[in-house]
Enzyme design. Structure first.
Site, PDB file in Angstrom:
ATOM      1  N   ASN A   1      25.389  39.492  71.050  1.00 35.52           N
ATOM      2  CA  ASN A   1      24.125  38.786  71.224  1.00 35.52           C
ATOM      3  C   ASN A   1      22.982  39.731  70.895  1.00 35.52           C
ATOM      4  OD1 ASN A   1      21.849  37.368  72.190  1.00 35.52           O
ATOM      5  ND2 ASN A   1      23.225  36.161  73.494  1.00 35.52           N
TER       6      ASN A   1
ATOM      7  N   ARG B   1       1.759  21.941  20.749  1.00 36.31           N
ATOM      8  CA  ARG B   1       1.211  21.122  21.836  1.00 36.31           C
ATOM      9  C   ARG B   1       1.659  21.563  23.236  1.00 36.31           C
ATOM     10  NH1 ARG B   1       2.758  15.367  20.161  1.00 36.31           N
ATOM     11  NH2 ARG B   1       4.129  16.440  18.702  1.00 36.31           N
TER      12      ARG B   1
ATOM     13  N   LEU C   1      18.426  22.730  15.125  1.00 40.08           N
ATOM     14  CA  LEU C   1      17.119  23.101  14.571  1.00 40.08           C
ATOM     15  C   LEU C   1      16.192  23.526  15.711  1.00 40.08           C
ATOM     16  CD1 LEU C   1      16.425  20.442  11.791  1.00 40.08           C
ATOM     17  CD2 LEU C   1      18.027  22.339  11.838  1.00 40.08           C
TER      18      LEU C   1
ATOM     19  N   GLY D   1      10.008  22.110   6.777  1.00 39.44           N
ATOM     20  CA  GLY D   1      10.589  20.791   7.025  1.00 39.44           C
ATOM     21  C   GLY D   1      12.029  20.840   7.505  1.00 39.44           C
TER      22      GLY D   1
ATOM     23  N   GLY E   1      16.845  21.636  19.044  1.00 35.84           N
ATOM     24  CA  GLY E   1      16.680  22.504  20.209  1.00 35.84           C
ATOM     25  C   GLY E   1      15.681  21.990  21.228  1.00 35.84           C
TER      26      GLY E   1
ATOM     27  N   ASN F   1      14.328   6.827  13.941  1.00 37.96           N
ATOM     28  CA  ASN F   1      15.314   7.861  13.630  1.00 37.96           C
ATOM     29  C   ASN F   1      15.279   8.932  14.720  1.00 37.96           C
ATOM     30  OD1 ASN F   1      16.996   9.733  12.308  1.00 37.96           O
ATOM     31  ND2 ASN F   1      15.220  10.680  11.303  1.00 37.96           N
TER      32      ASN F   1
ATOM     33  N   ALA G   1      16.151  46.101  77.011  1.00 38.86           N
ATOM     34  CA  ALA G   1      15.075  45.564  76.176  1.00 38.86           C
ATOM     35  C   ALA G   1      14.054  46.631  75.840  1.00 38.86           C
ATOM     36  CB  ALA G   1      14.394  44.396  76.894  1.00 38.86           C
TER      37      ALA G   1
ATOM     38  N   GLU H   1       9.357   8.227   6.827  1.00 39.93           N
ATOM     39  CA  GLU H   1       8.572   8.915   7.854  1.00 39.93           C
ATOM     40  C   GLU H   1       7.307   8.136   8.153  1.00 39.93           C
ATOM     41  OE1 GLU H   1       9.467  11.860   9.663  1.00 39.93           O
ATOM     42  OE2 GLU H   1      11.220  10.838   8.850  1.00 39.93           O
TER      43      GLU H   1
END
Ligand code: UD1
Ligand code: CA
Length: 456
Positions: free
Chosen positions: A376, A15, A8, A78, A101, A167, A422, A152
């Protein structure tokens, strides 16, 4: 027996205060719904049905890869109504397993325990004893201790509210029977919803026994309704993963400061992981690898005895045996280091191979390059691999020495044994075993005077 798992996932999740549907929020980088899917996928002879609704198209689109049947619940009336949407897929001799889910951490062996209790004469129900059962449906038992119904919270009287057994909503039952009960559900209750929980009383009336079992820990059946619960379950999940690592033979300097967002293709022993390390995606880590603090290791292969020093990122890259990377190094996709390579601080390597024993120790960018053995590369060397449109390759032969602050403008090949002076900008291939440099000759001006500040 065939199992039909119905997940489900149609609820809104107000929220969360989020534009993202709740079940797409993630734990360890994986959506909540996918966690549930992955757990149920471990069952044999199982097909999975996902009831989606709120924000459904987004959910479906993002998780289309899941091997499941998507069923839309257009209006959320529901939990019973949600399961009703799947009746066409349920055969009479199926066993139906109901999962949620937004309850992501249920463990496989808890489901197995539940399924072991279900048969033609019994409905299996997962319940949980809670210190604070507030918000949960209450499990009502008769004087012999048998479950007779679920009430419930919003429909419960004072006595029923005192019951501490809640539950979880997770249950398993015969498909034919469930279909019959679902067709008889009514919504004359406090929430005007079709409650799945009402099938319990119907089952009892039909002579079935409600067999209950409990999860190993409450955390397994906790749902995510807000961000605080999401954060809590993330920690629960991470502490499970940390335990697994330690059981496997990995030393964690602090098990509460490691995050695993993915899996290990293979994992050796005597790996040491310092604090605040994040593992993402699929990693392969061999024996005796040492990972310093604050590293991100993502889709990486790290071979035996390699050391990753503090604050380094290894992203889709490979570190060879006994190589050393960091601190503050970044290996990007397709960087591949052979054995005994040293990559030091503030070095970025992308889509390049670095041969055995070569060193790039300071402040360099190496991209689209093939670097031989025992090379290097001096501080500040940059491979200029991009002309703004196309990418080009730099090839550096074995034993080459690149002086500090050189730019190698690709496409370019540095011969084996070559030395680059360099500060050179190298735009053409350089011969083997010779010194190549490109700099303006140094001069000194003998009678030169510094400017002095003008009087105003
Ligand atoms: C439900 C149970 C309650 C249990 C609690 C555990 C019912 C009637 N009650 O209550 O006994 O203690 O879970 O958390 O079953 N959903 C849909 N479609 C809908 C309604 C819900 O897919 O039309 C999904 C939600 O996304 C959610 C789950 O079902 O994942 C539970 O729904 P929710 O409304 O949270 O049920 P609760 O009132 O918490
Ligand atoms: Ca809920």
């Amino acid at each position: 027996m065939a199992i039909k798992t119905i997940i489900l996932a149609a609820g809104q999740g107000t929220r969360m205060r989020s534009a993202l549907p709740k079940v797409l929020h993630d734990i360890a980088g994986t959506p909540l719904l996918e966690h549930v899917y992955e757990t149920s996928r471990k069952l044999d002879k199982n097909s999975i049905y996902i009831i989606y609704g709120h924000g459904g198209d987004t959910v479906k689109r993002q998780l289309e890869k899941l091997d499941a049947t998507w069923i839309e619940q257009k209006e959320q009336k529901g939990t019973g109504h949600a399961v009703q949407q799947a009746v066409d897929y349920i055969a009479d001799d199926d066993t139906v397993l109901i999962l949620y889910g937004d309850v992501p951490l249920l463990q496989h062996h808890t489901i197995e325990k539940l399924l072991n209790k279900v048969d033609d004469d019994s409905l299996a129900l997962l319940t949980v004893n809670l210190d604070d059962p507030n918000g949960y449906g209450r499990i009502v038992r008769n004087s012999e201790g048998r479950v007779i119904r679920i009430v419930e919270q919003k429909d419960a009287d004072m006595e029923t509210l005192k019951i501490k057994e809640g539950n979880t909503g997770i249950l398993a039952v015969n498909g034919g029977k469930l279909k019959k009960w679902l067709s008889r559900l009514e919504s004359n209750n406090a929430q005007n919803e079709f409650y799945l929980t009402d099938v319990i009383e119907m089952a009892v009336q039909d002579g079935l026994v409600i067999k209950t079992t409990q999860p190993e820990s409450q955390d397994e059946v906790l749902g995510v309704n807000n961000r605080e619960q999401l954060a809590y379950l993330e920690r629960v999940y991470q502490s499970r993963r940390a335990k697994e690592l330690m059981q496997h033979g990995v030393t964690l300097r602090d098990p509460s400061r490691v995050d695993v967002r993915g899996s290990f293709e293979s994992l050796g022993r005597d790996i040491i992981v310092d604090v605040n390390v994040i593992f993402e995606g699929k990693n392969t880590i061999a024996d005796n690898v040492n990972i310093g603090p604050n590293c991100i290791i993502k889709n990486a292969t790290i071979q035996a005895g390699a050391q990753i020093l503090a604050n380094s990122i290894i992203d889709e890259a490979e570190v060879g045996p006994a190589s050393r990377v960091g601190p503050f190094a970044r290996l990007r996709p397709q960087a591949k280091l052979a054995d005994h390579v040293h990559i030091g601080n503030f070095v970025e390597i992308k889509k390049s191979t670095v041969g055995s024993g070569s060193k790039v120790n300071h402040l360099s960018y190496i991209g689209d390059s093939e670097i031989g053995q025992q090379v290097n590369i001096g501080a500040g060397t940059i491979t200029c691999n991009y002309d703004g449109v196309n990418k080009f390759k730099t090839i550096i032969g074995d034993n080459a020495f690149i002086g500090s602050d050189s730019q190698l403008v690709a496409p370019v090949t540095i011969g084996a044994g070559a030395t680059i002076g360099a500060g050179s900008t190298i735009t053409r291939d350089t011969p083997e075993n010779q010194l190549t440099l490109s700099r303006v000759k140094q001069i000194s001006v003998s009678h030169w005077q510094r400017p002095v500040k003008k009087e105003q």
